[in-house]
Design a protein around this motif. Sequence first.
Motif, PDB file in Angstrom:
ATOM      1  N   PHE A   8       0.842  -1.198   0.000  1.00 50.89           N
ATOM      2  CA  PHE A   8       0.000   0.000   0.000  1.00 50.89           C
ATOM      3  C   PHE A   8       0.880   1.252   0.000  1.00 50.89           C
ATOM      4  O   PHE A   8       0.635   2.214  -0.739  1.00 50.89           O
ATOM      5  CB  PHE A   8      -0.908   0.037   1.237  1.00 50.89           C
ATOM      6  N   MET A   9       1.910   1.231   0.841  1.00 48.41           N
ATOM      7  CA  MET A   9       2.816   2.378   0.939  1.00 48.41           C
ATOM      8  C   MET A   9       3.585   2.589  -0.371  1.00 48.41           C
ATOM      9  O   MET A   9       3.860   3.724  -0.767  1.00 48.41           O
ATOM     10  CB  MET A   9       3.767   2.184   2.112  1.00 48.41           C
ATOM     11  N   TYR A  16     -10.307  -1.879   0.667  1.00 47.51           N
ATOM     12  CA  TYR A  16     -10.427  -0.421   0.818  1.00 47.51           C
ATOM     13  C   TYR A  16      -9.054   0.245   0.715  1.00 47.51           C
ATOM     14  O   TYR A  16      -8.897   1.274   0.044  1.00 47.51           O
ATOM     15  CB  TYR A  16     -11.083  -0.077   2.157  1.00 47.51           C
ATOM     16  N   LEU A  17      -8.060  -0.346   1.354  1.00 49.95           N
ATOM     17  CA  LEU A  17      -6.717   0.238   1.321  1.00 49.95           C
ATOM     18  C   LEU A  17      -6.083   0.121  -0.063  1.00 49.95           C
ATOM     19  O   LEU A  17      -5.364   1.016  -0.511  1.00 49.95           O
ATOM     20  CB  LEU A  17      -5.834  -0.415   2.384  1.00 49.95           C
ATOM     21  N   ALA A  31      -5.318   7.259   5.397  1.00 47.68           N
ATOM     22  CA  ALA A  31      -6.029   5.980   5.435  1.00 47.68           C
ATOM     23  C   ALA A  31      -5.146   4.851   5.944  1.00 47.68           C
ATOM     24  O   ALA A  31      -5.580   3.996   6.723  1.00 47.68           O
ATOM     25  CB  ALA A  31      -6.542   5.631   4.036  1.00 47.68           C
ATOM     26  N   THR A  32      -3.884   4.867   5.536  1.00 45.96           N
ATOM     27  CA  THR A  32      -2.978   3.750   5.814  1.00 45.96           C
ATOM     28  C   THR A  32      -2.162   3.957   7.086  1.00 45.96           C
ATOM     29  O   THR A  32      -2.253   3.175   8.031  1.00 45.96           O
ATOM     30  CB  THR A  32      -2.026   3.546   4.614  1.00 45.96           C
ATOM     31  N   ASN A  33      -1.375   5.005   7.117  1.00 49.78           N
ATOM     32  CA  ASN A  33      -0.403   5.183   8.203  1.00 49.78           C
ATOM     33  C   ASN A  33      -0.969   5.877   9.430  1.00 49.78           C
ATOM     34  O   ASN A  33      -0.394   5.770  10.507  1.00 49.78           O
ATOM     35  CB  ASN A  33       0.818   5.940   7.684  1.00 49.78           C
ATOM     36  N   VAL A  34      -2.082   6.593   9.258  1.00 44.59           N
ATOM     37  CA  VAL A  34      -2.768   7.147  10.431  1.00 44.59           C
ATOM     38  C   VAL A  34      -3.867   6.177  10.863  1.00 44.59           C
ATOM     39  O   VAL A  34      -3.863   5.662  11.981  1.00 44.59           O
ATOM     40  CB  VAL A  34      -3.351   8.547  10.149  1.00 44.59           C
TER      41      VAL A  34
END
Length: 277
Positions: free
Chosen positions: A106-107, A171-172, A187-190
């Motif tokens: 994702f990142m 979703y991610l 969405a991902t890291n928070v």
Amino acid sequence: KIMTSKDNSGLKDQKVKELNTADFVTPVKKHQDKQRVVHRKSKNRGAGKHGFSESNPGIFEKLLPIKKKVVHHEVFELMGQGELPLKEFRKTLLNFYPLVENFPKFMALNLAKTRCHKPGHEEAKQWLIANIAVEQNHAKWYRGWAEGFGISEEEITHVKPTPAMEAVVNYLWKTNEMSTVPVCFSATNVGIEWATGEWSKKVEAGVKSYLDKGLIDGNRKIMAWLKAHTNYDDKHPYEAMELVLGCAENETELNDSLEAAERSLEYYKIALDDCLK
């Protein structure tokens, strides 16, 4: 100088000593060393000017109610007390594996969107590059945790998560493919890492309880993933908050970022609810 056999013996002993000492450098220690470098570089790039922390979430304060529902979910409360039945514990570990395994991907999708001419993107790029390298270890450590709880390589490799957990992952994927850099960070890291860093602390104590009771295999890999998230990884969400603000180009993008983190946490809770069914 001509080296005698006695000198050779001493040299061999020294090498053995060095080798034995290296054995005590655990994967988590290496991870922590890497993270020290990551956070030092972040600081040098000016990260942290808003002073985000557990006591100062700033504009992300609106996420606290849903984050609390995840952090204090019954699944994690029971894990932390060492009271979640092994069947449900294994189900939870299996269902969450696709999220862990795909997280650096994702990142990487977000990294591909960074542009050097846009405000905040250079800092975002450097942060993502450094942390993707660290995240690569997490799936391996998570598998060690699962192994300790009696989950086989076959089971975790071919796991088919429940629809609720699949919804989080999908979703991610969608968000990181289609949304802007700050929205993806949020969405991902928070959304995911903020809650994870907090519940990991209580679960670490609970896993030790399972070990003490002899209910699980005490391999040395079992605590690696948890220790990583209870030490340096808990800084990630606050650094990500800084990056969201640094990359957001207007109020609309900032609001979209907050909504993305909230939706991640909502999906997170639904997946946890499903683990107890």
